[in-house]
Design a protein around this motif. Structure first.
Motif, PDB file in Angstrom:
ATOM      1  N   ILE A  82       0.840  -1.188   0.000  1.00 26.04           N
ATOM      2  CA  ILE A  82       0.000   0.000   0.000  1.00 26.04           C
ATOM      3  C   ILE A  82       0.879   1.243   0.000  1.00 26.04           C
ATOM      4  CG2 ILE A  82      -1.705   1.326   1.306  1.00 26.04           C
ATOM      5  CD1 ILE A  82      -2.666  -1.368   2.467  1.00 26.04           C
ATOM      6  N   GLN A  83       0.641   2.131  -0.955  1.00 26.32           N
ATOM      7  CA  GLN A  83       1.311   3.422  -0.996  1.00 26.32           C
ATOM      8  C   GLN A  83       0.304   4.499  -0.607  1.00 26.32           C
ATOM      9  OE1 GLN A  83       2.563   2.939  -5.209  1.00 26.32           O
ATOM     10  NE2 GLN A  83       4.620   3.402  -4.451  1.00 26.32           N
ATOM     11  N   SER A  84       0.681   5.357   0.318  1.00 24.12           N
ATOM     12  CA  SER A  84      -0.253   6.367   0.827  1.00 24.12           C
ATOM     13  C   SER A  84      -0.899   7.181  -0.283  1.00 24.12           C
ATOM     14  CB  SER A  84       0.474   7.310   1.793  1.00 24.12           C
ATOM     15  OG  SER A  84       0.842   6.644   2.971  1.00 24.12           O
ATOM     16  N   ARG A  85      -0.099   7.580  -1.257  1.00 24.79           N
ATOM     17  CA  ARG A  85      -0.613   8.474  -2.288  1.00 24.79           C
ATOM     18  C   ARG A  85      -1.600   7.796  -3.228  1.00 24.79           C
ATOM     19  NH1 ARG A  85       2.116   7.827  -7.161  1.00 24.79           N
ATOM     20  NH2 ARG A  85       3.898   6.425  -7.083  1.00 24.79           N
ATOM     21  N   ARG A  86      -1.668   6.455  -3.190  1.00 26.34           N
ATOM     22  CA  ARG A  86      -2.583   5.733  -4.080  1.00 26.34           C
ATOM     23  C   ARG A  86      -3.771   5.129  -3.338  1.00 26.34           C
ATOM     24  NH1 ARG A  86      -0.480   4.783  -9.065  1.00 26.34           N
ATOM     25  NH2 ARG A  86      -2.697   4.764  -9.578  1.00 26.34           N
ATOM     26  N   ILE A  87      -3.923   5.460  -2.079  1.00 23.31           N
ATOM     27  CA  ILE A  87      -5.007   4.852  -1.310  1.00 23.31           C
ATOM     28  C   ILE A  87      -6.374   5.202  -1.879  1.00 23.31           C
ATOM     29  CG2 ILE A  87      -6.207   5.093   0.919  1.00 23.31           C
ATOM     30  CD1 ILE A  87      -3.441   4.727   2.251  1.00 23.31           C
ATOM     31  N   TYR A 101      -1.116  -3.257   7.181  1.00 25.73           N
ATOM     32  CA  TYR A 101      -0.378  -3.536   8.416  1.00 25.73           C
ATOM     33  C   TYR A 101       0.159  -2.272   9.094  1.00 25.73           C
ATOM     34  CZ  TYR A 101       3.960  -3.143   5.643  1.00 25.73           C
ATOM     35  OH  TYR A 101       4.979  -2.707   4.831  1.00 25.73           O
ATOM     36  N   GLN A 102      -0.139  -1.096   8.547  1.00 30.07           N
ATOM     37  CA  GLN A 102       0.324   0.138   9.155  1.00 30.07           C
ATOM     38  C   GLN A 102      -0.867   0.996   9.582  1.00 30.07           C
ATOM     39  OE1 GLN A 102       3.753   2.196   7.386  1.00 30.07           O
ATOM     40  NE2 GLN A 102       3.792   0.620   5.798  1.00 30.07           N
ATOM     41  N   GLN A 103      -0.787   1.533  10.808  1.00 34.85           N
ATOM     42  CA  GLN A 103      -1.894   2.346  11.310  1.00 34.85           C
ATOM     43  C   GLN A 103      -2.138   3.573  10.452  1.00 34.85           C
ATOM     44  OE1 GLN A 103      -1.699   3.256  15.481  1.00 34.85           O
ATOM     45  NE2 GLN A 103      -1.702   1.105  16.110  1.00 34.85           N
ATOM     46  N   ARG A 104      -1.068   4.190   9.953  1.00 35.38           N
ATOM     47  CA  ARG A 104      -1.266   5.394   9.153  1.00 35.38           C
ATOM     48  C   ARG A 104      -2.034   5.087   7.872  1.00 35.38           C
ATOM     49  NH1 ARG A 104       2.806   6.289   5.133  1.00 35.38           N
ATOM     50  NH2 ARG A 104       4.322   4.591   5.070  1.00 35.38           N
ATOM     51  N   HIS A 105      -1.832   3.898   7.319  1.00 33.35           N
ATOM     52  CA  HIS A 105      -2.600   3.501   6.139  1.00 33.35           C
ATOM     53  C   HIS A 105      -4.046   3.188   6.517  1.00 33.35           C
ATOM     54  CE1 HIS A 105       1.317   2.262   3.877  1.00 33.35           C
ATOM     55  NE2 HIS A 105       1.064   3.555   3.776  1.00 33.35           N
ATOM     56  N   ALA A 106      -4.240   2.590   7.680  1.00 37.30           N
ATOM     57  CA  ALA A 106      -5.610   2.336   8.135  1.00 37.30           C
ATOM     58  C   ALA A 106      -6.384   3.645   8.243  1.00 37.30           C
ATOM     59  CB  ALA A 106      -5.587   1.614   9.476  1.00 37.30           C
ATOM     60  N   ASP A 107      -5.759   4.668   8.807  1.00 37.38           N
ATOM     61  CA  ASP A 107      -6.423   5.962   8.961  1.00 37.38           C
ATOM     62  C   ASP A 107      -6.788   6.561   7.601  1.00 37.38           C
ATOM     63  OD1 ASP A 107      -6.080   5.720  11.700  1.00 37.38           O
ATOM     64  OD2 ASP A 107      -4.280   6.982  11.750  1.00 37.38           O
ATOM     65  N   LYS A 108      -5.878   6.441   6.652  1.00 37.88           N
ATOM     66  CA  LYS A 108      -6.133   7.020   5.325  1.00 37.88           C
ATOM     67  C   LYS A 108      -7.171   6.212   4.549  1.00 37.88           C
ATOM     68  CE  LYS A 108      -1.716   9.415   4.941  1.00 37.88           C
ATOM     69  NZ  LYS A 108      -0.461   9.612   4.199  1.00 37.88           N
ATOM     70  N   ILE A 109      -7.158   4.907   4.706  1.00 34.09           N
ATOM     71  CA  ILE A 109      -8.194   4.094   4.064  1.00 34.09           C
ATOM     72  C   ILE A 109      -9.553   4.423   4.657  1.00 34.09           C
ATOM     73  CG2 ILE A 109      -9.071   1.745   3.770  1.00 34.09           C
ATOM     74  CD1 ILE A 109      -6.137   0.808   3.594  1.00 34.09           C
ATOM     75  N   ASP A 110      -9.605   4.572   5.960  1.00 34.99           N
ATOM     76  CA  ASP A 110     -10.858   4.944   6.626  1.00 34.99           C
ATOM     77  C   ASP A 110     -11.391   6.261   6.078  1.00 34.99           C
ATOM     78  OD1 ASP A 110     -12.850   5.099   8.881  1.00 34.99           O
ATOM     79  OD2 ASP A 110     -11.560   6.787   9.438  1.00 34.99           O
ATOM     80  N   ALA A 111     -10.526   7.249   5.963  1.00 36.31           N
ATOM     81  CA  ALA A 111     -10.961   8.558   5.468  1.00 36.31           C
ATOM     82  C   ALA A 111     -11.437   8.468   4.023  1.00 36.31           C
ATOM     83  CB  ALA A 111      -9.824   9.565   5.598  1.00 36.31           C
ATOM     84  N   CYS A 149      -8.013  -0.463  14.301  1.00 39.29           N
ATOM     85  CA  CYS A 149      -8.914  -0.544  13.143  1.00 39.29           C
ATOM     86  C   CYS A 149     -10.381  -0.630  13.559  1.00 39.29           C
ATOM     87  CB  CYS A 149      -8.550  -1.760  12.292  1.00 39.29           C
ATOM     88  SG  CYS A 149      -6.975  -1.608  11.433  1.00 39.29           S
ATOM     89  N   LEU A 150     -10.651  -1.284  14.679  1.00 44.64           N
ATOM     90  CA  LEU A 150     -12.035  -1.419  15.121  1.00 44.64           C
ATOM     91  C   LEU A 150     -12.645  -0.076  15.496  1.00 44.64           C
ATOM     92  CD1 LEU A 150     -11.875  -4.706  17.232  1.00 44.64           C
ATOM     93  CD2 LEU A 150     -12.945  -4.365  14.992  1.00 44.64           C
ATOM     94  N   ALA A 151     -11.807   0.908  15.756  1.00 48.69           N
ATOM     95  CA  ALA A 151     -12.308   2.249  16.093  1.00 48.69           C
ATOM     96  C   ALA A 151     -12.554   3.105  14.851  1.00 48.69           C
ATOM     97  CB  ALA A 151     -11.316   2.958  17.017  1.00 48.69           C
ATOM     98  N   LEU A 152     -12.274   2.569  13.672  1.00 51.48           N
ATOM     99  CA  LEU A 152     -12.425   3.336  12.427  1.00 51.48           C
ATOM    100  C   LEU A 152     -13.689   2.884  11.702  1.00 51.48           C
ATOM    101  CD1 LEU A 152      -8.708   3.170  11.207  1.00 51.48           C
ATOM    102  CD2 LEU A 152      -9.834   5.021  12.462  1.00 51.48           C
ATOM    103  N   PRO A 153     -14.685   3.761  11.560  1.00 53.19           N
ATOM    104  CA  PRO A 153     -15.966   3.337  10.972  1.00 53.19           C
ATOM    105  C   PRO A 153     -15.905   3.002   9.497  1.00 53.19           C
ATOM    106  CG  PRO A 153     -15.940   5.707  11.379  1.00 53.19           C
ATOM    107  CD  PRO A 153     -14.720   5.154  12.035  1.00 53.19           C
TER     108      PRO A 153
END
Length: 233
Positions: A82-87, A101-111, A149-153
């Protein structure tokens, strides 16, 4: 020597997957056969689809952007780094992401998912074997990542994914068994998650070791070369 067609290879593999499931005492409907199309173009995808393939896997956003709109009735699995700029592109085109596997990617996928009005299905990638060459969470780091991840809707954690050591089926079996045990522990630790899809999936097993994956409880096998590569035996 005449080449075996993609359609024939896919049909043979689908039949063998069914047989291996039954030998393992499992319902073949429990196992999703993902044809990993990352090395081929739309023509080859069309041949596999004609044989019945309805799940495809890509490891680059470019592949998703090219092929998913042409075969939108299929389910598309993103299995690459996963590359941040392509999420945004990944979320727009993937039904499920195997490699989180990275929290920062989880946050960006959630957004990105919430902006798109969807909930993105994901699997957490786990480096069960501990190989330095492989990405993923260490097994003892999965619980904190899951809690995050469970905290991300915008996310739904469907389960876990791993890649086994290549060329050693005994180590592959151990890796797959370890992933299943980890999944079972995590599922039991979160009885509040009543979604039947929560921690249901185990994505494990590729062209060389999918049989071992099914025997260990895989619900998703990722097979590319055995479908699309004439040289694979």
């Amino acid at each position: 020597m005449r080449k075996v067609s993609i359609q024939t290879r896919y049909e043979r593999l689908a039949a063998e997957i069914e047989s291996v499931c039954r030998e393992a005492g499992r319902d073949p409907d429990e196992v999703v056969f993902v044809a990993v199309s990352k090395t081929v173009g739309p023509d080859e995808v069309a041949q596999a689809a004609a044989a019945g393939a309805c799940n495809f896997g890509e490891n680059r956003p470019e592949g998703l952007l090219e092929k998913q709109p042409l075969f939108s009735d299929a389910a598309w699995h993103f299995i690459g780094n996963i590359q941040s700029r392509r999420i945004g592109d990944i979320v727009a085109h993937a039904d499920i992401v195997h490699s989180l596997y990275q929290q920062r990617h989880a946050d960006k996928i959630d957004a990105a998912a919430r902006a798109a009005g969807k909930v993105q299905d994901v699997l957490l990638e786990v480096n069960v074997s501990g190989e330095a060459s492989k990405s993923g969470l260490a097994p003892d780091a999965v619980e904190p990542m899951l809690a995050h991840c469970l905290a991300l809707p915008g996310l739904r954690v469907r389960g876990l994914m791993t890649m086994a050591p290549q060329g050693d089926l005994q180590r592959a079996k151990a890796s797959f068994g370890g992933l299943r045990e980890l999944r079972d522990r995590l599922k039991s630790a979160h009885p509040e998650c009543d979604d039947p899809a929560f921690m249901h999936d185990l994505s494990m097993g590729m062209s060389e070791d999918w049989r071992e994956g099914i025997a260990a409880g895989a619900t998703i096998v990722r097979i590319g070369r055995a479908v699309f590569d004439d040289a694979f035996e």
